[in-house]
Design a protein around this motif. Structure first.
Motif, PDB file in Angstrom:
ATOM      1  N   ALA A 181      92.496   8.760  58.475  1.00 24.51           N
ATOM      2  CA  ALA A 181      93.071   7.407  58.517  1.00 24.51           C
ATOM      3  C   ALA A 181      94.580   7.484  58.756  1.00 24.51           C
ATOM      4  CB  ALA A 181      92.768   6.682  57.214  1.00 24.51           C
ATOM      5  N   ASP A 182      95.216   8.569  58.330  1.00 25.68           N
ATOM      6  CA  ASP A 182      96.677   8.696  58.464  1.00 25.68           C
ATOM      7  C   ASP A 182      97.128   9.374  59.749  1.00 25.68           C
ATOM      8  OD1 ASP A 182      96.668   7.788  55.851  1.00 25.68           O
ATOM      9  OD2 ASP A 182      96.537   9.840  55.070  1.00 25.68           O
ATOM     10  N   GLY A 183      96.202   9.883  60.517  1.00 30.51           N
ATOM     11  CA  GLY A 183      96.594  10.577  61.745  1.00 30.51           C
ATOM     12  C   GLY A 183      95.739  11.805  61.954  1.00 30.51           C
ATOM     13  N   ILE A 184      96.374  12.868  62.470  1.00 29.15           N
ATOM     14  CA  ILE A 184      95.608  14.081  62.767  1.00 29.15           C
ATOM     15  C   ILE A 184      96.007  15.185  61.794  1.00 29.15           C
ATOM     16  CG2 ILE A 184      95.155  15.868  64.500  1.00 29.15           C
ATOM     17  CD1 ILE A 184      94.024  13.350  65.583  1.00 29.15           C
ATOM     18  N   ASP A 185      95.009  15.734  61.125  1.00 27.34           N
ATOM     19  CA  ASP A 185      95.220  16.824  60.186  1.00 27.34           C
ATOM     20  C   ASP A 185      94.929  18.120  60.943  1.00 27.34           C
ATOM     21  OD1 ASP A 185      95.429  17.683  57.347  1.00 27.34           O
ATOM     22  OD2 ASP A 185      93.398  18.431  57.766  1.00 27.34           O
ATOM     23  N   ARG A 186      95.812  19.128  60.821  1.00 26.53           N
ATOM     24  CA  ARG A 186      95.665  20.346  61.604  1.00 26.53           C
ATOM     25  C   ARG A 186      95.550  21.567  60.701  1.00 26.53           C
ATOM     26  NH1 ARG A 186      99.292  22.905  66.318  1.00 26.53           N
ATOM     27  NH2 ARG A 186      99.089  25.043  65.611  1.00 26.53           N
ATOM     28  N   LYS A 187      94.548  22.408  60.965  1.00 28.73           N
ATOM     29  CA  LYS A 187      94.406  23.628  60.166  1.00 28.73           C
ATOM     30  C   LYS A 187      94.215  24.832  61.080  1.00 28.73           C
ATOM     31  CE  LYS A 187      91.578  25.484  56.332  1.00 28.73           C
ATOM     32  NZ  LYS A 187      92.454  26.542  55.992  1.00 28.73           N
ATOM     33  N   ASP A 188      95.055  25.843  60.904  1.00 28.67           N
ATOM     34  CA  ASP A 188      94.916  27.078  61.679  1.00 28.67           C
ATOM     35  C   ASP A 188      93.829  27.932  61.031  1.00 28.67           C
ATOM     36  OD1 ASP A 188      97.123  25.922  62.789  1.00 28.67           O
ATOM     37  OD2 ASP A 188      98.324  27.756  62.840  1.00 28.67           O
ATOM     38  N   LEU A 189      92.904  28.445  61.834  1.00 25.40           N
ATOM     39  CA  LEU A 189      91.779  29.199  61.271  1.00 25.40           C
ATOM     40  C   LEU A 189      91.940  30.705  61.505  1.00 25.40           C
ATOM     41  CD1 LEU A 189      88.962  26.687  62.342  1.00 25.40           C
ATOM     42  CD2 LEU A 189      90.012  26.897  60.086  1.00 25.40           C
ATOM     43  N   VAL A 190      91.473  31.219  62.619  1.00 24.90           N
ATOM     44  CA  VAL A 190      91.527  32.672  62.866  1.00 24.90           C
ATOM     45  C   VAL A 190      92.041  32.954  64.282  1.00 24.90           C
ATOM     46  CG1 VAL A 190      89.628  33.272  61.299  1.00 24.90           C
ATOM     47  CG2 VAL A 190      89.108  32.645  63.656  1.00 24.90           C
ATOM     48  N   ASP A 191      92.421  34.182  64.528  1.00 23.24           N
ATOM     49  CA  ASP A 191      92.852  34.581  65.865  1.00 23.24           C
ATOM     50  C   ASP A 191      91.633  34.895  66.728  1.00 23.24           C
ATOM     51  OD1 ASP A 191      95.426  34.224  65.199  1.00 23.24           O
ATOM     52  OD2 ASP A 191      95.960  36.355  65.065  1.00 23.24           O
ATOM     53  N   VAL A 192      91.690  34.489  67.961  1.00 14.39           N
ATOM     54  CA  VAL A 192      90.572  34.696  68.901  1.00 14.39           C
ATOM     55  C   VAL A 192      91.121  34.988  70.292  1.00 14.39           C
ATOM     56  CG1 VAL A 192      88.817  33.261  67.754  1.00 14.39           C
ATOM     57  CG2 VAL A 192      90.525  32.170  69.219  1.00 14.39           C
ATOM     58  N   ARG A 193      90.231  35.403  71.185  1.00 10.81           N
ATOM     59  CA  ARG A 193      90.611  35.594  72.596  1.00 10.81           C
ATOM     60  C   ARG A 193      89.587  34.907  73.462  1.00 10.81           C
ATOM     61  NH1 ARG A 193      94.178  40.465  72.891  1.00 10.81           N
ATOM     62  NH2 ARG A 193      94.211  40.198  75.128  1.00 10.81           N
ATOM     63  N   PHE A 194      90.045  33.923  74.211  1.00 10.40           N
ATOM     64  CA  PHE A 194      89.159  33.203  75.137  1.00 10.40           C
ATOM     65  C   PHE A 194      89.737  33.295  76.546  1.00 10.40           C
ATOM     66  CE2 PHE A 194      87.380  31.289  71.350  1.00 10.40           C
ATOM     67  CZ  PHE A 194      86.096  30.917  71.723  1.00 10.40           C
ATOM     68  N   VAL A 195      88.870  33.116  77.528  1.00 10.03           N
ATOM     69  CA  VAL A 195      89.363  33.000  78.912  1.00 10.03           C
ATOM     70  C   VAL A 195      90.079  31.653  79.024  1.00 10.03           C
ATOM     71  CG1 VAL A 195      87.590  34.495  79.928  1.00 10.03           C
ATOM     72  CG2 VAL A 195      87.158  32.050  79.759  1.00 10.03           C
ATOM     73  N   PRO A 196      91.020  31.535  79.961  1.00  3.61           N
ATOM     74  CA  PRO A 196      91.827  30.318  80.034  1.00  3.61           C
ATOM     75  C   PRO A 196      91.077  29.065  80.479  1.00  3.61           C
ATOM     76  CG  PRO A 196      92.529  31.928  81.702  1.00  3.61           C
ATOM     77  CD  PRO A 196      91.453  32.570  80.908  1.00  3.61           C
ATOM     78  N   ALA A 197      91.509  27.940  79.946  1.00  6.89           N
ATOM     79  CA  ALA A 197      91.079  26.631  80.444  1.00  6.89           C
ATOM     80  C   ALA A 197      91.978  26.303  81.618  1.00  6.89           C
ATOM     81  CB  ALA A 197      91.223  25.575  79.357  1.00  6.89           C
ATOM     82  N   ILE A 198      91.367  26.026  82.762  1.00  6.10           N
ATOM     83  CA  ILE A 198      92.119  25.770  83.986  1.00  6.10           C
ATOM     84  C   ILE A 198      91.834  24.347  84.463  1.00  6.10           C
ATOM     85  CG2 ILE A 198      92.410  26.510  86.405  1.00  6.10           C
ATOM     86  CD1 ILE A 198      91.501  29.335  85.368  1.00  6.10           C
ATOM     87  N   PRO A 199      92.880  23.553  84.676  1.00  8.65           N
ATOM     88  CA  PRO A 199      92.665  22.164  85.117  1.00  8.65           C
ATOM     89  C   PRO A 199      92.024  22.094  86.498  1.00  8.65           C
ATOM     90  CG  PRO A 199      94.937  22.499  84.366  1.00  8.65           C
ATOM     91  CD  PRO A 199      94.306  23.854  84.491  1.00  8.65           C
ATOM     92  N   GLY A 200      91.200  21.106  86.685  1.00  4.45           N
ATOM     93  CA  GLY A 200      90.546  20.886  87.983  1.00  4.45           C
ATOM     94  C   GLY A 200      89.255  21.674  88.105  1.00  4.45           C
ATOM     95  N   VAL A 201      88.346  21.224  88.980  1.00  3.90           N
ATOM     96  CA  VAL A 201      87.117  21.977  89.194  1.00  3.90           C
ATOM     97  C   VAL A 201      87.419  23.166  90.102  1.00  3.90           C
ATOM     98  CG1 VAL A 201      85.544  20.051  88.801  1.00  3.90           C
ATOM     99  CG2 VAL A 201      86.395  20.489  91.111  1.00  3.90           C
ATOM    100  N   ALA A 202      86.604  24.222  89.994  1.00  2.00           N
ATOM    101  CA  ALA A 202      86.810  25.418  90.808  1.00  2.00           C
ATOM    102  C   ALA A 202      86.395  25.128  92.241  1.00  2.00           C
ATOM    103  CB  ALA A 202      86.007  26.575  90.242  1.00  2.00           C
ATOM    104  N   ARG A 203      87.208  25.585  93.209  1.00  2.00           N
ATOM    105  CA  ARG A 203      86.847  25.348  94.608  1.00  2.00           C
ATOM    106  C   ARG A 203      85.782  26.339  95.055  1.00  2.00           C
ATOM    107  NH1 ARG A 203      91.987  25.049  97.896  1.00  2.00           N
ATOM    108  NH2 ARG A 203      93.132  24.755  95.961  1.00  2.00           N
ATOM    109  N   GLU A 204      85.846  27.567  94.515  1.00  6.70           N
ATOM    110  CA  GLU A 204      84.795  28.537  94.840  1.00  6.70           C
ATOM    111  C   GLU A 204      83.545  28.131  94.055  1.00  6.70           C
ATOM    112  OE1 GLU A 204      87.612  30.838  92.005  1.00  6.70           O
ATOM    113  OE2 GLU A 204      87.530  28.875  92.933  1.00  6.70           O
ATOM    114  N   LEU A 205      82.372  28.666  94.445  1.00  4.93           N
ATOM    115  CA  LEU A 205      81.130  28.314  93.747  1.00  4.93           C
ATOM    116  C   LEU A 205      81.103  28.975  92.400  1.00  4.93           C
ATOM    117  CD1 LEU A 205      78.406  28.389  96.525  1.00  4.93           C
ATOM    118  CD2 LEU A 205      79.218  26.430  95.223  1.00  4.93           C
TER     119      LEU A 205
END
Ligand code: SAH
Length: 205
Positions: A181-205
């Motif tokens: 109700a007061d806004g956004i509550d933020r909690k840091d959890l654990v360290d991870v490694r993910f592939v990047p989120a890239i804006p836009g759809v991929a032009r290659e298949l």
């Protein structure tokens, strides 16, 4: 063995453990990796992407505190494995993938497994169509330098968003945002490694 590893690493929610046991991860990995499907490691899939490590899938799922009534959005379908796990614990899952090939293959697998409450969309997770509505839970499974305000706005009151946040080619922190109700509550959890989120759809298949 699979469940034991997850338990040992701290997953305790019974429904999550049961679901991890029920979803055949071997159906989501590449043919050559079938023998390694139940090892606790990420594996390569098509389009240079990865299927997440089982522990991370279970951990993120547990942190989402899912309920059968929830509408869930996943950004980064990849193999469809995380979406399959979510589908057993939520009401409906919309998962978005920027590679058409991955979206098509994931849709096929999920259908075969009877995950009928999952909709796989080829598109850009940074630009979720307004018509998709609001979500009780949002899970981002690709690394974002920051979570766009636009995405947080798609959460219902009381909603939870989990995302790996940090540099795209390094270690990120899994962050859980809760809309209160007061806004956004933020909690840091654990360290991870993910592939990047890239804006836009991929032009290659
Ligand atoms: N959840 C997946 C693993 C995700 S890997 C699984 O269970 O297998 C990250 C995925 O995010 C990749 O497939 C990548 O193509 C996708 N992705 C990256 N940026 C995206 C974007 N802007 N919109 C949709 N998908 C994106």
């Amino acid at each position: 063995m699979f469940q034991l590893t997850l338990r040992r690493r701290g997953i305790s929610e019974q429904a999550v453990l049961r679901t991890m046991e029920e979803i055949p991860r071997e159906a989501f990995v590449e043919e050559r990796d079938r023998a390694d499907a139940y090892r606790d490691s990420a594996l390569g899939i098509a389009c240079g992407q990865t299927i997440s490590q089982p522990f991370v899938v279970a951990y993120m799922t547990e942190q989402l505190k899912l309920h059968k009534s929830h509408r869930v959005l996943e950004i980064g379908t990849g193999s469809g494995y995380q979406a399959a796990v979510l589908s057993r614990l939520a009401g409906h899952v919309l998962t978005i993938e920027r590679f058409r090939t991955l979206a098509d293959r994931a849709r096929e697998r999920l259908e075969k497994l009877g995950c009928y409450n999952v909709e796989v969309m080829f598109g850009d997770g940074f630009d979720v169509p307004a018509g998709a509505g609001q979500f009780d839970r949002i899970i981002v499974t690709a690394a974002m330098e920051a979570v766009p305000e636009k995405l947080l706005e798609r959460l219902e009151p009381g909603g939870i968003l989990i995302a790996p946040v940090g540099p795209q080619h390094g270690t990120q922190t899994l962050i859980r945002f809760t809309k209160t109700a007061d806004g956004i509550d933020r909690k840091d959890l654990v360290d991870v490694r993910f592939v990047p989120a890239i804006p836009g759809v991929a032009r290659e298949l």
